[in-house]
Design a protein around this motif. Structure first.
Motif, short mmCIF file in Angstrom:
data_model
loop_
_atom_site.label_atom_id
_atom_site.label_comp_id
_atom_site.label_asym_id
_atom_site.label_seq_id
_atom_site.Cartn_x
_atom_site.Cartn_y
_atom_site.Cartn_z
N ILE A 114 0.72 -1.23 -0.03
CA ILE A 114 0.02 0.09 0.03
C ILE A 114 0.69 1.38 0.02
CG2 ILE A 114 -1.83 -1.26 1.30
CD1 ILE A 114 -1.09 0.39 3.61
N GLY A 125 -4.73 1.44 -1.65
CA GLY A 125 -4.71 0.49 -0.70
C GLY A 125 -4.90 1.13 0.77
N THR A 126 -5.23 0.34 1.67
CA THR A 126 -5.52 0.84 3.17
C THR A 126 -4.90 -0.06 4.12
OG1 THR A 126 -7.67 -0.48 3.34
CG2 THR A 126 -7.68 2.02 2.26
N GLN A 157 -6.60 -1.50 6.42
CA GLN A 157 -7.48 -2.52 6.47
C GLN A 157 -7.10 -3.49 5.73
OE1 GLN A 157 -9.87 -2.65 9.18
NE2 GLN A 157 -9.79 -4.74 8.52
N ASP A 158 -7.11 -3.17 4.18
CA ASP A 158 -6.47 -4.10 3.19
C ASP A 158 -5.45 -5.14 3.81
OD1 ASP A 158 -8.56 -3.07 1.66
OD2 ASP A 158 -7.32 -1.70 0.70
N ASN A 163 -6.72 -7.47 6.35
CA ASN A 163 -7.55 -8.58 6.07
C ASN A 163 -6.81 -9.55 5.15
OD1 ASN A 163 -9.63 -7.04 6.89
ND2 ASN A 163 -10.21 -6.24 4.72
N ASP A 164 -5.54 -9.07 4.38
CA ASP A 164 -4.68 -10.15 3.83
C ASP A 164 -3.96 -11.00 4.66
OD1 ASP A 164 -5.88 -9.38 1.38
OD2 ASP A 164 -4.12 -8.06 0.63
#
Length: 433
Positions: free
Chosen positions: A153, A158-159, A161-162, A165-166
């Motif tokens: 990111i 991208g964040t 949080q992304d 999550n990944d």
């Protein structure tokens, strides 16, 4: 599946264990036994029975596969597209605009092309930093290739949080071929707030952070102008390395940077071919070594390299340091081999892929010792690998106990011709060439 590889010379990459003759036994993707031969002829017979597959190594070398500790797999479509340019111009004028046209399907096919190249170079796992990671993961899983995904990111997309999550998604199944490390593109593409959020995320999971760092003088100088600190010092001041980390490149360092890297337990991944081609500089690998800082090796992406060849990288690591330090004894061959195998595995979190030993994953390669560039063998096979070997010597590449490449033939469930066709279509659509 039970596999026996016999009549082999074996380099386990365990500390202080030289090459020996023997066999390797594999069950369900892991090494179940490593048996040295005691000189009895019957021990080399391939007639024991009870195996799903028996492979006569023919006296060739079997060792753990190489780990490409920094790459951007799907950039295969940019190979030889924008060469002989300065890094910033190359990145902002050529690479970023072209990447903006990529679709999810493009990422899938371009990654599959990269996997073919990894396999021919004896690379059994790669540390990949790129966009649309679910498609990179899908391509790698379908091919049977081990891939560690790295967060990328930045201010362009991208964040945090992304990233979280990944991190949770790809690290859930410990038996999966796919795993994930927290990371972001670079200090110069990422605002302070985003980096502080990432530091908090790393704290939450006690996880290291991975990032491009100090690749060019320009990058370092501009960070000083903005923050009064080097990139290493600035990112450390934000708490990004409280749980260690991985720095990709690490070319231009201040004295204080070395101390931070050492104290934080950070690994540096050197990318010599890419750094040379972009005139970024030569990383101070010997100084890292002398300070006990682990160094791994990456190819970087095929847009800046332009190939995914660990043999070339290994030779450049040692050759450049000998000239850089004016010392022919600097960074000897066995140290480089450890960087390409053991240190790379550890940087990627693949602690069960770093050697040939009972319980380790069967991520193995076989190198053809009968080729003229490997003769005579003497007692220096390890040195031959670094100084003499090339992709022509890769006879077999196995990942998780499955042969993906052998004697010039790929076994990944798709023809190389189909992959070439798709990659060519993508390149022509985006680049017009």
């Amino acid at each position: 599946m039970k596999i026996r590889i016999y009549n082999a010379k074996i380099l386990t990459m365990e500390p202080d264990r030289p090459v020996f003759d023997g066999e390797i036994r594999i069950a369900d993707g892991r090494i179940s036994a490593v048996k040295p031969y005691g000189g009895k002829a019957e021990e080399t017979d391939g007639s024991t029975g009870g195996w799903d597959q028996e492979i006569d190594a023919g006296g060739n070398l079997v060792m753990p596969g190489f780990k490409d500790a920094h790459t951007h797999s799907a950039m295969t479509f940019l190979r030889s597209y924008a060469d002989d340019m300065k890094l910033q111009e190359w990145l902002y004028d050529k690479v970023f605009p072209a990447e903006g046209k990529l679709t999810e399907d493009d990422i899938y096919w371009l990654t599959r092309l990269a996997v073919l190249e990894y396999l021919t170079s004896g690379i059994t796992s790669s540390f990949d930093m790129y966009m649309k990671k679910h498609r990179t993961a899908e391509a790698s899983e379908e091919d049977g290739f081990r891939m560690v995904l790295c967060g990328d990111i930045n201010d362009f997309g991208g964040t945090v949080q992304d990233v979280e999550n990944d991190f949770l998604k790809y690290n859930k199944d410990k038996e999966s071929l796919i795993s994930y490390k927290i990371g972001f593109h670079a200090e110069y593409t990422t605002n302070r707030g985003l980096m502080e959020e990432l530091a908090a995320l790393a704290d939450r999971y006690g996880a290291p952070v991975c990032v491009h760092c100090s690749e060019t003088k320009k990058e370092v100088e501009e960070c000083r102008q903005r923050t009064g600190m080097t990139p290493v010092a600035y990112m450390d001041s934000l708490g990004l390395f409280r749980h260690g980390g991985v720095l990709f490149h690490g070319v231009h360092m201040d004295d204080a940077d070395f101390d931070i890297i050492k104290d934080r337990g950070i690994c540096v991944v050197t990318n010599p071919a890419s750094n040379l081609k972009l005139a970024s500089g030569i990383a101070p690998v010997k100084r890292y070594q002398d300070m006990g800082i682990p160094v791994a090796i990456g190819t970087d992406g095929p847009a800046s390299n332009n190939c995914l060849d660990m043999f070339r990288e290994m030779f450049l690591v040692t050759g450049l340091q000998k000239v850089f330090c004016d010392d022919p004894e600097a960074v000897p061959a066995m140290d480089v081999l450890r960087m390409a195998v053991v240190n790379g595995a550890h940087a990627m979190g693949l602690y069960d892929c770093d050697s040939i030993a009972s319980g380790k994953r069967a991520d193995l390669i076989m190198l053809d010792l009968s080729q003229p560039n490997m003769q005579p063998l003497h007692n220096n096979i390890e040195k031959n690998i670094v100084y003499s070997a090339s992709k022509q010597n890769v006879k077999m590449t196995m990942v998780n106990g499955k042969i993906l490449y052998r004697d010039g033939i790929f076994h990944i469930g798709e023809s190389k011709e189909r992959i070439y066709e798709k990659a060519g279509q993508i390149s022509r659509r985006i680049l017009g060439v």
